[in-house]
Design a protein around this motif. Structure first.
Motif, PDB file in Angstrom:
ATOM      1  N   MET A 261      16.483  35.448  -2.249  1.00  0.00           N
ATOM      2  CA  MET A 261      15.877  36.718  -2.717  1.00  0.00           C
ATOM      3  C   MET A 261      17.082  37.094  -3.248  1.00  0.00           C
ATOM      4  O   MET A 261      17.164  37.802  -4.480  1.00  0.00           O
ATOM      5  CB  MET A 261      15.460  37.627  -1.771  1.00  0.00           C
ATOM      6  CG  MET A 261      14.075  37.230  -1.352  1.00  0.00           C
ATOM      7  SD  MET A 261      13.513  38.428  -0.029  1.00  0.00           S
ATOM      8  CE  MET A 261      13.302  40.083  -0.733  1.00  0.00           C
TER       9      MET A 261
ATOM     10  N   LEU B  45      12.895  42.603  -5.854  1.00  0.00           N
ATOM     11  CA  LEU B  45      13.683  41.919  -4.964  1.00  0.00           C
ATOM     12  C   LEU B  45      14.931  42.785  -4.264  1.00  0.00           C
ATOM     13  O   LEU B  45      15.079  42.832  -2.631  1.00  0.00           O
ATOM     14  CB  LEU B  45      14.440  40.457  -5.166  1.00  0.00           C
ATOM     15  CG  LEU B  45      13.439  39.614  -5.703  1.00  0.00           C
ATOM     16  CD1 LEU B  45      14.042  38.543  -6.784  1.00  0.00           C
ATOM     17  CD2 LEU B  45      12.841  38.791  -4.561  1.00  0.00           C
TER      18      LEU B  45
ATOM     19  N   ARG C 220      17.756  39.345   2.656  1.00  0.00           N
ATOM     20  CA  ARG C 220      17.495  38.713   1.461  1.00  0.00           C
ATOM     21  C   ARG C 220      18.411  37.480   1.185  1.00  0.00           C
ATOM     22  O   ARG C 220      18.152  36.675   0.383  1.00  0.00           O
ATOM     23  CB  ARG C 220      18.025  39.746   0.259  1.00  0.00           C
ATOM     24  CG  ARG C 220      16.995  40.997   0.320  1.00  0.00           C
ATOM     25  CD  ARG C 220      17.435  41.846  -0.972  1.00  0.00           C
ATOM     26  NE  ARG C 220      18.506  42.820  -0.675  1.00  0.00           N
ATOM     27  CZ  ARG C 220      18.805  43.795  -0.216  1.00  0.00           C
ATOM     28  NH1 ARG C 220      17.664  44.435   0.385  1.00  0.00           N
ATOM     29  NH2 ARG C 220      20.020  44.307  -0.233  1.00  0.00           N
TER      30      ARG C 220
ATOM     31  N   LEU D 234      12.204  32.643  -2.023  1.00  0.00           N
ATOM     32  CA  LEU D 234      11.138  33.277  -2.843  1.00  0.00           C
ATOM     33  C   LEU D 234       9.682  32.751  -2.438  1.00  0.00           C
ATOM     34  O   LEU D 234       8.595  33.448  -2.265  1.00  0.00           O
ATOM     35  CB  LEU D 234      11.318  32.969  -4.501  1.00  0.00           C
ATOM     36  CG  LEU D 234      12.513  33.472  -4.844  1.00  0.00           C
ATOM     37  CD1 LEU D 234      12.428  33.287  -6.400  1.00  0.00           C
ATOM     38  CD2 LEU D 234      12.754  35.039  -4.806  1.00  0.00           C
TER      39      LEU D 234
ATOM     40  N   PHE E 280       8.050  41.574  -4.178  1.00  0.00           N
ATOM     41  CA  PHE E 280       8.343  40.638  -5.210  1.00  0.00           C
ATOM     42  C   PHE E 280       6.935  40.166  -6.040  1.00  0.00           C
ATOM     43  O   PHE E 280       6.920  40.149  -7.195  1.00  0.00           O
ATOM     44  CB  PHE E 280       9.137  39.716  -4.777  1.00  0.00           C
ATOM     45  CG  PHE E 280       9.221  38.435  -5.744  1.00  0.00           C
ATOM     46  CD1 PHE E 280       9.865  38.401  -6.747  1.00  0.00           C
ATOM     47  CD2 PHE E 280       9.031  36.964  -5.306  1.00  0.00           C
ATOM     48  CE1 PHE E 280      10.110  37.148  -7.875  1.00  0.00           C
ATOM     49  CE2 PHE E 280       9.119  35.949  -6.179  1.00  0.00           C
ATOM     50  CZ  PHE E 280       9.782  36.196  -7.246  1.00  0.00           C
TER      51      PHE E 280
END
Lengths: 338, 174
Positions: A82, A102, A111, A116, A173
């Motif tokens: 991310m 994000l 993150r 993803l 996202f």
């Protein structure tokens, strides 16, 4: 945590082969793929997910984490983290809704870890799903009931619910992907397929334990976001109980193609309010061909939540959702594009 | 520690994983149950108790370490998955025996803690935050440090400490 065996994937095909012969829906299957681990290990620790075999796909990271920007669009490898995508200069500039969604998710540490592919598959934060001392949860245990319907449901969904499940899809996202009409590339035993991202998540209906259209053994390998006139005029607005590090109470991913204030095309996806990443087609239709101002934005927001159903604790959400969308639309319209 | 503790669960040898973990520049050979997280490997198997276990479910940031230079949560990381990567903990941060890292010194100078339990995680996260270039303003520091909770609420002093260390770290890079 229950015992499991651990192995590393050395190539995609063997990982898929190993996991393809399971009967259960992928999210309940005894063989699970490990990427960032931020959902999987969390849910294994609290005994919600119980795989007996974990296949670590991180050794495939180099091949499946590329961020490619072309005039045609943006291709994001599913094992990209991310943080890498959020802070990529071209993503920040050309696809602001992606970068913002994000950056506003989780924390810096999470993150750096979360991929993803895993991000879009993250499980609901419904406390009745996460706490196994409640035996009623149709997601966890199909047919057992839904404790949230009569329980503490302040954080629960108002769109896309069913009598079997009102759990909120928690991510950010995914809404950006829907607003920009992204496609998702999925690898499976029969080869790769690319489908519109909005078809990935499934409404709970009477099978809330089936959350996506992924078949067992399938792995998300990339996302493709087409370059469009509206990609630059896009943003993600997230309203929540805390300023940072919190899931959305209501959020809106908005992308507009404007010509002299007239909406040629509007793309809207809502978060924090629905059981899946929610595309607000009715609101888009209201805006198309009109001058976007506060009155028109309000009409669009009314249309977006016309089908909302509340459950007591979340009675505040339709109005919060409408106001969030109005603000997002007006802010997007006011953006200065280069 | 109790032999039945899940942290050191002694399953059959066939289930144990033989791993080499690189921590603070040293390789360690370990035989671990697959369930052992990086956090438990550090604390229970390597005796590196500087990294703290707070919530153990990825919410508090007390277990923050660096893996290949990136700040991550060791409680949500399987030890097995970091084989071949470089792990840095609070014990590996000081420049040498007698010189603290500028961030450690800044936390002391600004009294950026009360009970101190979250501090190793705060410091590891703060070092990464500065290296990422995401500690340029007070608002950025608050936003990009939001994954580290301090229940004593030493936040204003933590922000002050990070600003001091940021300047020192920039100087020493030149």
């Amino acid at each position: 945590m229950r015992p499991f065996s651990y192995e590393r994937a050395h190539d995609l095909a063997s990982a898929i082969r190993a996991a393809s012969h399971q009967a259960d829906a992928p999210l309940h299957a005894p063989i699970q793929f490990l990427a960032g681990g931020t959902t999987l290990l969390d849910l294994m620790k609290i005994d919600v997910m119980r795989p007996d075999r974990v296949i670590d796909i991180n050794p495939l990271e180099k091949t499946f984490s590329e961020i490619t920007v072309t005039p045609m669009g943006l291709r994001l490898g599913a094992l990209a983290r991310m943080s890498a995508v959020a802070h990529h200069p071209a993503v920040e500039r050309e696809y602001p809704v992606v970068s913002q969604a994000l950056k506003l998710g989780a924390s810096a540490q999470l993150r750096n870890m979360a991929s993803l592919g895993g991000n879009v598959l993250q499980r609901t934060r419904c406390s009745y799903f996460r706490d196994t001392s409640w035996h009623e949860c149709n997601k966890r245990d199909p047919g057992s009931g839904c404790a949230a319907l009569q329980g503490l449901n302040r954080k629960h969904a108002i769109l896309g619910t069913s009598e079997h499940c009102i759990a909120t899809y928690p991510g950010d996202f995914a809404q950006a992907l829907i607003a920009l009409d992204a496609a998702v590339e999925i690898a499976g035993a029969k080869g790769n397929r690319e489908v519109p991202f909005r078809t990935l998540h499934k409404l709970p209906g009477d099978t809330p334990h089936i959350e996506t259209s992924l078949a067992t053994g399938e792995i998300i390998v990339s996302f493709h976001i087409p370059a469009g006139a509206y990609a630059r005029r896009s943003l993600y607005l997230k309203v929540r109980d805390r300023e940072s590090y919190e899931f959305a109470s209501a959020s809106a991913a908005v992308a507009l193609d404007l010509a002299d204030g007239v909406v040629r095309e509007a793309r809207i996806a809502l978060g924090g309010v629905a059981t899946i990443p929610w595309r607000a087609v009715e609101a888009e239709d209201v805006l198309k061909g009109t001058m976007l101002d506060e009155v028109r934005a309000r009409v669009a927001a009314e249309a977006a939540f016309a089908g909302a159903r509340t459950f007591g604790g979340n009675d505040f959400k339709p109005e919060l959702g409408r106001r969030t969308l109005v603000r997002a639309l007006l802010e997007a319209a006011a953006l200065e594009i280069r | 520690m109790d032999a039945n503790s899940p942290l050191k669960a002694s399953l059959s040898a066939s289930r144990a994983l033989k791993l080499v973990l690189s921590v603070n520049g040293r390789d360690h050979r370990l035989s671990l149950d697959p369930r052992v997280t990086l956090l438990d490997a550090l604390r229970e198997h390597l005796g590196l108790t500087g990294t703290k276990k707070g919530c153990d479910q990825g919410q508090c940031g007390a277990c923050t370490v660096h893996v290949d230079g990136q700040r991550v949560l060791s409680c949500l990381t399987l030890a097995a998955s970091v084989e071949g990567k470089a792990v840095t903990t609070i014990e590996g941060l000081a420049l040498d025996e007698s010189t603290l890292h500028p961030m450690q010194q800044a936390f002391m100078d600004h009294d950026a803690f009360q009970c101190g339990y979250c501090t190793p995680g705060q410091i590891m996260s703060a070092v990464a935050c500065v290296m990422e270039g995401l500690a340029e303003t007070d608002d950025d520091i608050r936003e990009y440090m939001s994954g580290n909770l301090c229940r004593c609420a030493a936040y204003p002093n933590i922000v002050a400490a990070i600003k001091q260390a940021r300047a020192e770290m920039k100087r020493s890079r030149k």
